[in-house]
Motif scaffolding. Structure first.
Motif, short mmCIF file in Angstrom:
data_model
loop_
_atom_site.label_atom_id
_atom_site.label_comp_id
_atom_site.label_asym_id
_atom_site.label_seq_id
_atom_site.Cartn_x
_atom_site.Cartn_y
_atom_site.Cartn_z
N HIS A 111 0.87 -1.18 0.00
CA HIS A 111 0.00 0.00 0.00
C HIS A 111 0.90 1.23 0.00
N GLY A 112 1.22 1.69 -1.20
CA GLY A 112 2.16 2.79 -1.31
C GLY A 112 3.55 2.36 -0.88
N ASP A 113 4.13 3.09 0.05
CA ASP A 113 5.44 2.74 0.57
C ASP A 113 5.37 1.76 1.73
N ASN A 114 4.17 1.41 2.15
CA ASN A 114 3.99 0.53 3.30
C ASN A 114 3.65 -0.89 2.84
N GLN A 115 3.97 -1.84 3.69
CA GLN A 115 3.68 -3.24 3.43
C GLN A 115 3.07 -3.87 4.68
N LEU A 116 1.94 -4.58 4.46
CA LEU A 116 1.29 -5.31 5.54
C LEU A 116 1.65 -6.78 5.41
N SER A 174 4.09 -1.00 9.46
CA SER A 174 4.61 0.24 10.04
C SER A 174 3.53 1.29 10.20
N THR A 175 2.42 1.17 9.45
CA THR A 175 1.30 2.10 9.55
C THR A 175 0.17 1.42 10.31
N HIS A 176 -0.18 1.96 11.46
CA HIS A 176 -1.20 1.32 12.30
C HIS A 176 -2.57 1.34 11.65
N ALA A 177 -2.86 2.35 10.84
CA ALA A 177 -4.17 2.43 10.19
C ALA A 177 -4.40 1.25 9.26
N LEU A 178 -3.36 0.80 8.59
CA LEU A 178 -3.50 -0.35 7.70
C LEU A 178 -3.74 -1.63 8.49
N VAL A 179 -3.19 -1.71 9.68
CA VAL A 179 -3.43 -2.87 10.55
C VAL A 179 -4.89 -2.91 10.98
N VAL A 180 -5.42 -1.78 11.38
CA VAL A 180 -6.82 -1.71 11.82
C VAL A 180 -7.76 -2.04 10.66
N GLU A 181 -7.45 -1.53 9.48
CA GLU A 181 -8.29 -1.81 8.30
C GLU A 181 -8.31 -3.30 7.98
N PHE A 182 -7.16 -3.96 8.08
CA PHE A 182 -7.11 -5.41 7.83
C PHE A 182 -7.95 -6.17 8.85
N ALA A 183 -7.88 -5.78 10.12
CA ALA A 183 -8.67 -6.45 11.15
C ALA A 183 -10.16 -6.32 10.87
N GLU A 184 -10.61 -5.15 10.43
CA GLU A 184 -12.02 -4.95 10.11
C GLU A 184 -12.43 -5.78 8.89
N THR A 185 -11.54 -5.88 7.91
CA THR A 185 -11.83 -6.69 6.71
C THR A 185 -12.04 -8.16 7.08
N MET A 186 -11.20 -8.66 7.97
CA MET A 186 -11.34 -10.05 8.40
C MET A 186 -12.63 -10.26 9.19
N ARG A 187 -13.01 -9.30 10.04
CA ARG A 187 -14.23 -9.44 10.84
C ARG A 187 -15.47 -9.45 9.96
N ARG A 188 -15.45 -8.72 8.85
CA ARG A 188 -16.60 -8.71 7.96
C ARG A 188 -16.79 -10.04 7.24
N GLU A 189 -15.72 -10.79 7.04
CA GLU A 189 -15.80 -12.05 6.31
C GLU A 189 -15.91 -13.26 7.24
N PHE A 190 -15.21 -13.22 8.38
CA PHE A 190 -15.18 -14.36 9.30
C PHE A 190 -15.51 -13.87 10.72
N GLU A 191 -15.86 -14.83 11.54
CA GLU A 191 -16.05 -14.51 12.96
C GLU A 191 -14.69 -14.57 13.64
N MET A 192 -14.20 -13.41 14.10
CA MET A 192 -12.84 -13.29 14.60
C MET A 192 -12.82 -12.91 16.07
#
Length: 711
Positions: free
Chosen positions: A503-508, A522-540
């Protein structure tokens, strides 16, 4: 003859066999032919029949011709016309029937004339059926195959005179023997059948040739004819040459008319239906369809009657009635006697699956579930009331392996996160295996107490995985992998459990171990976005900072990441009942002597192996140093020289060839051997009994600190 108005004159009209139903009697003994004659002429004339003579009149009443009678034959006299006006009489096609046939959607002629004659509808004129009428569109659209009458007589009087042949296939699932087709051959007289399984159709001739030789020994010179369809497996040079050499007549059915080869076609249907039913009874995997068809053929020869002769096919061939007491339920559970040198306390039998009967021996074909191999044996007992069997890899599930993260990959991710100064987080997928989609057909019994009252004997077909299925881990991994790839992640080329999103200069970074997922960026916002994406698809579970993973205790600080296994070590001591043992400073004392204790108690090998494997995992988090060329330090000069010497000599003859593996890598340049002083040999900590001072020194050289020395 003269013509009037450019239309040819019909010179003679002969009317034969006047049908009484077409005539209407009148009181003055005059017979009038209804439209049967007049409508085929001009449509403007009528014919009156009398005993003394008959005449043709116009519809207005004027005479046209006289008619004389000769027995039941009538002749019109055109040479002496009554009317002075020259008249041209022509045969006229009645368009009314065909016209209404088209108008009423090509309804049948019989039905059309019936509607007309019985006045069942209004507006339809009186119509007469003409047997010569042909409707081309009806023939194009409604033509069907001709019916074939069943042959009620026996066409042959002895075995082997006529053989019917056909093939089945290709099957959608390859058999366990790698076959796709079945060649079916049926004797016309006895209906005795043979089946042969083929990988390709061109094997048909060889199977037929072998069967012919066997039958020629059993019934010399009896075979006169063979019958098959026009398939290339039968209509080829091999069959033609053999037919000419043996004087056989090869009869072919008409193209696309399987009814002419009906004997074997019906046998094919019976065999397939029997096989399908037997496979379904115990939910035997479809890859055993060849065994099921072979069993169906075996049973049909023993129990099916030749209806016209009142005997079974077996009796007609062998001359005595068959005995069926040895038959068993296909697919049932069985127990096979073990052979060989067995331990006194070892089980004497192993579980198997009954798959039919051998062709040339007295016994049974059984799948050994432990080895997944089919054997032929008579040392077997059966459990024909067993409801089924557990899954066996390769039998009813193929892909059971699911990639999991290696401990080395976890260490690398921890090291990378420490070097880039970002935190790692952890989430768990709840009931992960229930999210996987299975590819195989799997059926389960209805749970007790939850049976459907309308269908109590039915089973459930699974659409998703259940815990306990051997393919569940693989199905879950495929589901999660496809989801991440669809979200833009790329999968590692070496480590298939590592997924990276740029994602740009960042990597998750996302690392998967079954249902445990660790991730960081390195970007906390990308970490939070990934967690929300997983919750929408699976029960986490909740996203938390990584602190414990696969037995590793992890402490993330601004100064770096500290990894230890204190909890895992205490659990091991508790598991093997050693939590109250006295601690020592080294794994083994420097004065210990490892000699066999002949009078000692025998060690439980299973527990000992479990203990060693658990201890090995304690060293799993030790960081390794990797280089393009790996230096190996050895404190033995002779060993270094042997590894560098490419010629074997007397001193190396006793060394097994597999130990020369190291020398091969020295030649390739993958490994460089260097001499090291014995005092600096770090491997001694794993191979030799050491005193506490030397053990502490080597431990420090490995980069490992004492847990109680941690600040």
């Amino acid at each position: 003859m003269p013509c009037g108005y450019g239309v040819p004159i019909i010179s003679t009209i002969i009317i034969m066999e006047i049908i009484k139903e077409a005539l209407v009697a009148r009181k003055e003994n005059v017979w009038i032919v209804d439209s049967g004659c007049s409508r085929h002429m001009t449509g403007l004339v009528k014919v009156h029949f009398k005993k003394t003579g008959s005449k043709i009149f116009y519809s207005c009443g004027d005479s046209v011709l006289n008619i004389s009678r000769y027995a039941r034959v009538f002749k019109a006299d055109f040479d002496n016309p009554v009317s002075p006006v020259i008249t041209c009489l022509v045969a006229k096609f009645d368009k009314d029937v065909m016209f209404w046939h088209h108008r009423l959607g090509h309804v049948g002629f019989d039905h059309l004339t019936r509607l007309s004659g019985l006045d069942l509808v209004r507006g339809l004129p009186k119509l007469m059926k003409d047997l010569d009428l042909v409707c081309t569109p009806c023939h194009h659209a409604e033509m069907v195959a001709s019916s074939h009458a069943h042959i009620v007589s026996v066409m042959t009087d002895a075995l082997g005179q006529l053989l019917h042949m056909d093939t089945i296939g290709p099957a959608r699932v390859k058999s366990v023997g790698g076959k796709w087709y079945v060649l079916v051959i049926v004797d016309d007289f006895s209906r005795y059948s043979w089946v042969f399984f083929m990988a390709t159709k061109d094997e048909a001739f060889q199977h037929f040739h072998d069967l012919f030789l066997r039958l020629d020994l059993e019934f010399p010179g009896s075979l006169k004819r063979i019958r098959s369809d026009n398939g290339g497996e039968f209509k080829n040079a091999s069959f033609e040459q053999f037919r000419n050499k043996r004087g056989l007549e090869h009869e072919f059915s008409s193209p696309r008319v399987p009814q002419q080869n009906g004997v074997v076609e019906r046998k094919n249907r019976v065999l397939v239906e029997m096989a399908r039913t037997m496979l379904d009874e115990y939910k035997t995997p479809r890859k055993f369809w060849a065994e099921a068809i072979n069993t169906a053929c075996y049973i049909s020869n023993w129990v099916f009657l030749r209806s016209k002769l009142g005997k079974t096919s077996y009796e007609l061939r062998f001359g005595h009635q068959p005995k069926v007491s040895h038959l068993r339920v296909f697919g049932c559970k069985c127990f096979v006697l073990k052979s060989g040198n067995l331990d006194k306390f070892e089980a004497r039998s192993t579980d198997g699956l009954f798959l039919g009967y051998p062709a040339h021996t007295r016994g049974y074909r059984v799948l050994i579930l432990e080895t997944n191999k089919i054997i032929e044996t008579c040392e077997v007992s059966f459990d024909e009331a067993s409801p089924g069997f557990t899954q066996v890899k390769g039998l009813d599930c193929d892909e059971t392996f699911a990639p999991v993260a290696r401990i080395e990959a976890i260490r690398l991710l921890l090291a990378f996160a420490a070097s880039k100064s970002f935190k790692l987080y952890q989430m768990d997928v709840k009931s992960a295996f229930l999210n996987g989609f299975i590819q195989e057909e799997i059926y389960v019994k209805q749970p007790p107490g939850f049976e459907n009252p309308d269908f109590p004997n039915h089973v459930f077909k699974l659409s998703k995985d259940l815990y306990g299925l051997k393919q569940a881990p693989r199905a879950w991994y495929d589901r999660l992998k496809n989801f991440l790839l669809a979200k833009g992640f790329t999968m590692g080329k070496v480590d298939k459990t590592l997924f990276v999103l740029k994602h740009g200069d960042n990597q998750l970074f996302v690392q998967i171990y079954v249902d445990d997922i660790i991730f960081g960026c390195s970007t906390h916002a990308l970490v939070v976005e990934f967690a929300e994406t997983m919750r929408r698809e699976f029960e986490m579970s909740m996203m938390v900072e990584l602190s414990y993973y696969l037995g590793l205790q992890i402490k993330q600080t601004p100064q770096g990441i500290f990894v230890h296994q204190t909890k895992y070590t205490k659990d091991l001591l508790r598991r093997f009942k050693m939590e109250n043992c006295k601690p020592i400073s080294t794994p083994i004392g420097s004065t210990a002597v490892l000699d066999p204790d002949e009078d000692g108690e025998t060690v439980d090998q299973k527990e000992y192996r479990s203990m060693i494997e658990s201890l090995l995992y304690l060293t799993a988090y030790r960081p390794d140093i990797q280089f393009a060329k790996v230096p190996l330090f050895r404190d033995n000069t002779s060993a270094i020289n042997i590894a560098k010497n490419t010629v074997q000599h007397s001193r190396t003859r006793h060394i097994d060839i597999r130990f020369h593996f190291l020398r091969d890598h020295v030649e390739k340049g993958d490994v460089e051997l260097q001499f090291l002083d014995t005092k600096l040999q770090l491997a001694d900590i794993f191979t030799k009994p050491l005193d506490s001072n030397r053990f502490a020194f080597l431990r420090g050289e490995l980069g490992i600190i004492h847990p109680f020395g941690m600040v």
